[in-house]
Design an enzyme around this catalytic site. Structure first.
Site, PDB file in Angstrom:
ATOM      1  N   GLU B 203      41.408  30.331  41.239  1.00 53.65           N
ATOM      2  CA  GLU B 203      41.017  31.050  40.153  1.00 53.65           C
ATOM      3  C   GLU B 203      39.445  31.288  40.020  1.00 53.65           C
ATOM      4  O   GLU B 203      38.691  30.285  40.429  1.00 53.65           O
ATOM      5  CB  GLU B 203      41.373  30.442  38.832  1.00 53.65           C
ATOM      6  CG  GLU B 203      43.214  30.069  38.727  1.00 53.65           C
ATOM      7  CD  GLU B 203      43.650  31.378  38.377  1.00 53.65           C
ATOM      8  OE1 GLU B 203      43.104  32.275  37.540  1.00 53.65           O
ATOM      9  OE2 GLU B 203      44.846  31.685  38.699  1.00 53.65           O
ATOM     10  N   HIS B 414      41.870  36.826  39.288  1.00 57.43           N
ATOM     11  CA  HIS B 414      41.698  36.778  37.922  1.00 57.43           C
ATOM     12  C   HIS B 414      40.335  36.910  37.418  1.00 57.43           C
ATOM     13  O   HIS B 414      40.034  36.155  36.651  1.00 57.43           O
ATOM     14  CB  HIS B 414      42.575  35.681  37.171  1.00 57.43           C
ATOM     15  CG  HIS B 414      43.864  35.835  37.535  1.00 57.43           C
ATOM     16  ND1 HIS B 414      44.678  34.820  37.950  1.00 57.43           N
ATOM     17  CD2 HIS B 414      44.684  36.933  37.434  1.00 57.43           C
ATOM     18  CE1 HIS B 414      46.028  35.005  38.141  1.00 57.43           C
ATOM     19  NE2 HIS B 414      45.906  36.484  37.678  1.00 57.43           N
TER      20      HIS B 414
END
Lengths: 365, 595
Positions: B203, B414
């Site tokens: 992430e 993301h």
């Protein structure tokens, strides 16, 4: 990595000592801290392969929100906004507030490197151009308006740069006795530039409009084999209007002597500290730093001697040490680490140490 | 070259929902299936139309892997299986399988009962979904099918969280999920071996954050609690049954003991029973200190923290209470909140995310009055504190992880593209690795080098070794083996020609090439041969060139000169097919000389 049992006592005691305490670990030591605006800060890291990483972070909300709203804010992290690498090893930086521009004095560079801190569409701090001058790796001072003073080891002249147009707008010829010494510049008001002789601790004040010397101040205690540095209360204020009332000059020696003088009354030392408690190792590593607290309190801070930041009250002639931030090295055993930089943010201090740590803290008054 | 394709699913700039589609070696894997807690409509779920516009998705997805029980990683799973219709394999660790349904059910209740949503999955959906799950153990190699292999690694973060290594053929990927590189009070630090995957997926939230130290956040928590009880106030800490509650209890217990505090601290009984059971079951997932303590006593057998009784709500004086549920949407924590909220000396500390519509969310947004269904209005004068204790890695952590596992490429998902530019440069500078940062819905294609592991016969290795050692040492000289690649059953082996012939049950044939040159060189043929010998020796300094019985030989290459003194000489050059290169070179050399 934290050791639960070793650190417990220090953290428990810190509950009473600090109103705010945020601690961060980076992967390289921070060399310089410069605020970009009220919500972001640029950190320049120690060089690797002759280049420094420069990163701009948004400040943790816990630091920036008003104290009464701090409870509803859970964000206590730095967030990376942009980053880049310097062209060469950075000697000093100045950020021109409100312009997203960083000026860097770099090793072996005659002049300054100009870097753009991006705002929206790009994450790269990039080099845009070089302002060439005859000054090699100059020391810098900014008057928070439109003037940047540059001084180098040649010491023949001080060059004044217009920071709106990036053109030279004036030069100041220093006096003979200053040509042999190392000089550090610092603005003491929008149009008054102080030049500190690092060997004697004396400061010559020049009017940048007329390029003439106005006055001279001396530290109270000349001390052999020490280096001096200076700061002014003018630099700490955030509003130019308030700055006009600010006339304090702080001098700090590598032996830990602190003197506060009033530029309106150069012969009189307002307050002094003889630095008995500070172990001087900075001559080998860093130039120590002195900063005035931006609030109305008569406080100043010093760093660069060991892992600690010292806060002094200079309201009386005998300066009083009122707080020591010893969080960068929480063990009581001797430590070789040294703080590399510290700056005030409102009533808090942001400090960096060569053990990769950066702290934001506000002690309990 | 074989590719790896990665598509993060989602809409817009969201960072609250993890769901990544991975394609490698012809297999499609879904990594996490999270829900975005900030939306109330379809946007809360990943956009599964990226997988296939219509039709059952089971044929498009070979397996689903869930990294841990947080809803932004597994919240959409019941929807994916029971509404969208996926019926393929689902993998997660044992603790995740045990705990995820509890959180899913809690979330479902809030959505349906508190917010009145109708188009949501049911309790039965959650149960049916979990029946499809296969639980995996750490470091256990699991073959999803004959080609797809997965393995879980400890991730820290929460109980049961894992990073997953995925392999098809010679390609491998590591997906981190949420992880933590430093140990905390009840969990260890993430660890992975030097598996050198083709791709590491993490992430980007972490890569752009430098986290405040956990000790400081704990200090802040203790400071707030202490200040409140010092003024005689009561502290309510709404918690989920599992997660940070145990961490905070250990923290308070240690502090109370050290500071010799006498103010009572309580926890809701239901909280402890469930937590105890799960920690007992999954004790191997906690850190060493907890494991050691648990051997001697019960996880919740504290000196200063005692079970709560509802009758204590109205007790005078300071106290601290841990109560469920965590978002103040029902139950004991809400009951206590209603009683204590009007007193400005009291405090509520919210240690986690609160869904929109819950009382927790309202107070965190500064609400000073809360109206309930029975028209009861509660004034909120108590101090509201929002703290985060989640254990995430940060920018430093991801650099550490890259150092641990040595991937060939890195992907950060993301995140905002602009902010990733510098990170990409930094990863490139530090590790010389390509870093990919696809936007949601955008597919990144990572080229990987084809790497087929083969066996080598010992005889071939020894022969090459002897040849190499016979020559003067030269670290720059490349080591070349000539052999025959024999594929038998499922193994592939490089062996020497004779071995290969025996293996294949065939006779070896030798092919010899011969070329004839004409050369004008008066004099006896032996003299011509001598000249040719010197020439060949001069050009092939590293080779053993000799003249025997009038023939020059180098390996299997033979050069013979024939002809009378006054005649044109005939030079016969012959070689075996294995010395084709050498033979051709010598032939060319002699042809040039002849010209």
């Amino acid at each position: 990595m934290d050791s639960w049992s070793d650190d417990d006592d220090w953290f428990y005691e810190s509950i009473k000592r600090y109103d705010l305490l945020l601690m961060f670990d980076f992967s390289s030591p921070v060399k310089f801290i410069e605020f970009n605006d009220l919500d972001s800060v640029c950190l320049i890291f120690e060089e690797e392969n002759c280049r420094n990483e420069m990163s701009c972070f948004s400040l943790p909300k816990k630091l920036t929100v008003l104290r009464e709203h701090e409870g509803l804010e859970k964000d206590s992290d730095f967030r990376l906004l942009s980053g880049g690498f310097s062209q060469k090893s950075v000697i000093q930086v100045k950020i021109l507030k409100g312009t997203n521009t960083m000026l860097a004095s770099e090793k072996d560079l005659c002049g300054l490197s100009v870097y753009k801190i991006p705002s929206e569409n790009s994450g790269i701090i990039h080099h845009t151009n070089t302002i060439h001058s005859e000054l090699l790796s100059p020391k810098l001072a900014h008057n928070k308006l439109d003037s940047l003073a540059m001084v180098d080891t040649n010491k023949k002249n001080v060059v004044l740069l217009d920071t709106k147009e990036f053109v030279v707008k004036g030069k100041i010829k220093t006096e003979e006795n200053e040509e042999e010494s190392v000089i550090i510049p610092e603005f003491v008001s929008p149009h008054s530039l102080g030049l500190c002789n690092t060997e004697t601790g004396s400061v010559s004040i020049y009017d940048t409009r007329s390029a003439r010397k106005c006055s001279m101040l001396h530290s109270a205690q000349p001390f052999p084999k020490t280096q001096w540095t200076l700061s002014s209360s003018f630099l700490s204020t955030s509003h130019i209007a308030d700055s006009n009332d600010e006339t304090k000059l702080g001098l700090l020696s590598t032996s830990g002597i602190i003197s506060v003088l009033d530029t309106r009354n150069p012969q009189h030392t307002l307050s002094c500290e003889k630095g008995k408690d500070i172990c001087s190792r900075s001559a080998k590593r860093n130039i120590p730093k002195i900063q005035f607290c931006p609030s109305k309190f008569p406080l100043l801070s010093i760093s660069g001697f060991n892992p600690n930041i010292y806060i002094y009250d200079f309201s009386s002639e005998n300066m009083k040490n009122i707080f020591v931030h010893d969080g960068h090295h929480r063990s009581s055993s001797t430590c070789e680490n040294i703080t590399t930089d510290h700056v005030w943010y409102k009533n808090s201090v942001m400090s960096a140490c060569d053990n990769l740590s950066v702290h934001c803290w506000e002690y309990t008054r | 070259m074989p590719d790896i394709k990665v598509t993060p699913l989602g809409a817009g700039q969201d960072v609250g929902r993890s769901c990544i589609l991975l394609s490698l070696g012809g297999k499609n894997i879904m990594l996490d299936c999270g829900m975005h807690m900030g939306f109330n409509d379809e946007r809360r779920f990943p956009d599964f139309t990226y997988i296939a516009p219509e039709g059952p998705l089971t044929s498009y997805v070979d397996c689903v892997i869930i990294s841990h029980f947080h809803l932004d990683h597994c919240g959409a799973l019941p929807y994916f299986t029971e509404v969208v219709g996926y019926s393929g394999p689902i993998y997660m660790t044992h603790p995740t399988k045990a705990i995820a349904p509890i959180l899913l059910e809690d979330m479902r209740k809030v959505a349906v009962e508190k917010k009145g949503e109708s188009n949501f999955f049911t309790s039965q959906n959650v149960k049916d979904c979990m029946k499809k799950v296969t639980a995996v153990t750490l470091h256990q190699s699991v073959m999803v099918d004959s080609e797809l292999e997965i393995k879980a690694y400890y991730a820290g973060h929460v109980l049961g969280a894992a990073m997953f290594w995925i392999r098809v053929g010679s390609q491998s990927v590591v997906y981190t999920g949420d992880y933590n590189m430093t140990p905390d009070r009840h969990l260890g630090a993430a660890w992975i071996d030097k598996c050198r995957p083709d791709l590491l997926i993490s992430e980007s939230t972490y890569a752009t954050t430098i986290r405040d130290s956990k000790r400081c956040r704990e200090r802040d928590f203790l400071k707030k609690v202490h200040e409140c009880i010092d003024r005689g106030g009561k502290v309510l800490i709404p918690v989920f049954a599992l997660g940070r509650a145990q961490e905070l209890c250990i923290l308070l217990e240690t502090y109370w003991e050290r500071m010799n505090l006498k103010v009572p601290v309580y926890f809701a009984v239901g909280l402890t029973e469930k937590a105890n059971n799960y920690y007992k079951m999954f004790i191997t997932w906690t850190n060493q200190k907890i494991r050691k303590t648990f051997v001697q006593r019960n996880m919740f057998d504290f000196k200063h923290i005692k079970p709560f009784d509802k009758a204590y709500i109205d007790n005078p004086g300071a106290m601290v209470v841990f109560a469920t549920p965590g978002m103040l949407h029902a139950g004991l924590s809400l009951q206590i909140f209603k009683k204590w909220a009007p007193n400005e000396n009291n405090m509520v500390i919210m240690p986690g995310f609160c869904v929109v519509g819950t009382v927790g969310h309202k107070v965190l947004n500064g609400a000073k009055k809360i109206e309930f269904e029975n028209r009861q209005v509660v004034e909120v004068k108590m101090s509201v504190q929002y703290m985060s204790f989640s254990a995430h890695a940060d920018a430093k952590g991801i650099m550490q992880l890259i150092q641990y596992c040595e991937p060939k490429n890195v992907m950060l998902v993301h995140g905002e593209a602009a902010k990733m530019e510098f990170l990409k440069e930094k990863i490139k500078k530090e590790f010389s690795l390509d870093c990919y940062t696809p936007a949601n819905g955008e597919t990144s294609i990572i080229n990987t080098s084809l790497c087929i592991p083969i066996d080598v016969s010992l005889r071939l290795l020894k022969a090459e070794s002897m040849k190499h050692n016979a020559l003067p040492p030269d670290p720059k000289r490349s080591r070349v083996m000539h052999g025959v690649l024999v594929m038998k059953d499922s193994s592939t082996c490089l062996m020497d020609v004779d071995e290969a012939c025996r293996e294949a049950g065939i006779n070896r044939h030798f092919v010899r090439f011969t070329s004839t040159l004409r050369m004008e060189d008066p004099g006896p043929s032996s003299k011509t041969a001598e000249k040719l010998l010197q020439l060949i020796k001069a050009r092939l300094k590293d080779w053993h060139v000799q003249l025997t019985d009038g023939s020059i030989s180098v390996e299997s290459v033979l050069v013979k000169v024939e002809g009378n003194e006054d005649e044109q000489k005939s030079v016969y050059v012959s070689w075996d097919n294995q010395d084709e290169e050498l033979g051709s070179y010598i032939l060319g050399l002699l042809q040039t000389m002849g010209q």
